[in-house]
Design a protein around this motif. Structure first.
Motif, short mmCIF file in Angstrom:
data_model
loop_
_atom_site.label_atom_id
_atom_site.label_comp_id
_atom_site.label_asym_id
_atom_site.label_seq_id
_atom_site.Cartn_x
_atom_site.Cartn_y
_atom_site.Cartn_z
N ASP A 13 -8.63 21.57 -24.43
CA ASP A 13 -8.70 20.16 -24.78
C ASP A 13 -7.65 19.72 -25.80
O ASP A 13 -7.25 18.55 -25.80
N ASN A 184 -2.14 15.23 -21.32
CA ASN A 184 -2.01 14.02 -22.12
C ASN A 184 -2.71 12.88 -21.39
O ASN A 184 -2.09 12.06 -20.72
N TYR A 185 -4.03 12.83 -21.54
CA TYR A 185 -4.81 11.83 -20.82
C TYR A 185 -4.66 10.44 -21.44
O TYR A 185 -4.44 10.28 -22.64
N THR A 186 -4.82 9.43 -20.60
CA THR A 186 -5.02 8.05 -21.01
C THR A 186 -6.51 7.74 -20.86
O THR A 186 -7.18 8.31 -19.99
N TYR A 187 -7.03 6.85 -21.71
CA TYR A 187 -8.46 6.52 -21.68
C TYR A 187 -8.65 5.04 -21.39
O TYR A 187 -7.82 4.21 -21.77
N ARG A 256 -16.68 5.28 -20.14
CA ARG A 256 -15.32 5.64 -20.55
C ARG A 256 -14.82 6.72 -19.61
O ARG A 256 -15.56 7.66 -19.27
N LYS A 258 -11.18 9.22 -18.57
CA LYS A 258 -9.83 9.67 -18.89
C LYS A 258 -9.10 9.87 -17.57
O LYS A 258 -9.72 10.24 -16.56
N ARG A 260 -4.84 10.42 -15.59
CA ARG A 260 -3.46 10.85 -15.79
C ARG A 260 -2.57 9.67 -16.19
O ARG A 260 -1.78 9.78 -17.11
N VAL A 274 -16.05 10.45 -18.89
CA VAL A 274 -16.22 11.01 -20.24
C VAL A 274 -17.65 10.79 -20.73
O VAL A 274 -18.32 11.72 -21.14
#
Length: 280
Positions: A13, A184-187, A256, A258, A260, A274
């Motif tokens: 993580d 490197n996730y975007t949320y 929420r 996450k 790519r 999430v």
């Protein structure tokens, strides 16, 4: 012509630094095994599909060799791998978008199996026998300072980092923590507007400019059984209609996720659940 099933990565993580590891940028493309024997080159996906005809730029003379790497098309404006462009090249019979084969391992050379050598010894062989070209390059790496590379990756909005144990062997077709990836996730916060009747999936919507909601994809991954049970326990009064594949609901439950990245068409790429924003 030899296909070797590629080694897989465990996922962690958080980024870390460790002198026992080297750290590489994670290339956002698709895995490609290059196998050359008796002056014939064949190219295989990770699932052993022969894609040689798709990438004639990579067919060239050289020693007998098996390489592992990632095939990508770079965004012409940023120089960063672009997954949508990569898939456009892969899926089209006529596209000639310029490719970059980024090599990060060598598995065989001149008839010698190298997979039981430590990673750094394989890297030394790779440096000696593969020269960079307009279509093929060896991946860059940093020694020990994984968090520094992570900061640079995040600043450029790239996919992530791969950490590799320096003494790690190449475990064909297996997933081990010798090599790990940090994504490197975007949320984003989404409204659940329906669910699939067959295989599991929740329809995700986000606010639309000017008002209302718009669809951005289907959440299929990361939902614990307890959260599925909670959702289906309260959703029945929210149902507004259905069709052959989906049941539609009032988008009152938020979650929420996450993912790519946002695709060029404004969709979530590979969304992973999430948590509920307000637990049901």
């Amino acid at each position: 012509m030899e296909f070797i099933s590629p080694m897989l990565l465990e996922q962690v993580d958080k980024p870390f630094s460790d002198g026992r590891f080297i750290f590489e940028p994670k290339i956002d493309g698709h895995r490609l095994i290059l196998s050359r024997s008796n002056s014939e080159t064949r190219l295989f996906t990770r699932h052993n599909n022969d894609v040689t005809a798709k990438y004639p730029e990579l067919i060239m003379d050289g020693p007998d060799i098996v390489l592992d790497g990632e095939l990508a098309v770079m965004d012409p404006d940023t120089g960063i791998p672009d997954f949508e462009l990569t898939m456009a090249r892969f899926q089209s019979k006529r596209s000639r978008l310029p490719i970059s084969y980024v090599v990060f391992d060598i598995l065989r050379h001149d008839g010698v199996d190298l997979r039981d050598l430590p990673l750094l010894e394989r890297k030394a062989v790779l440096d000696r026998v593969v020269s960079d070209s307009p279509t093929m390059s060896k991946i860059a790496c940093i020694d020990g300072h994984g968090e520094d590379l992570w900061d640079a990756i995040v600043a450029r909005n790239m996919e992530g980092v791969v950490a590799k144990w320096k003494d790690g062997r190449y475990h064909t077709g297996k997933r081990t923590d010798d090599f790990v990836k940090i994504i490197n996730y975007t949320y984003a916060d989404v409204h659940i507007a329906g669910y699939r009747k067959g295989d599991f999936g929740w329809i995700a919507h986000v606010p639309r400019e000017g008002g209302g909601l718009r669809p951005v994809g289907v959440i299929e991954l990361g939902v614990p059984p307890t959260h599925k049970q909670a959702f289906y326990g309260v959703v029945k009064p929210l149902i507004t209609g259905e069709d052959r594949n989906f049941v539609y609901v009032q988008p009152q439950i938020k979650a929420r996720v996450k993912f790519r990245n946002w695709t060029k068409s404004g969709m979530l790429r590979s969304p992973v659940f999430v948590d509920f924003i307000f637990r049901v």
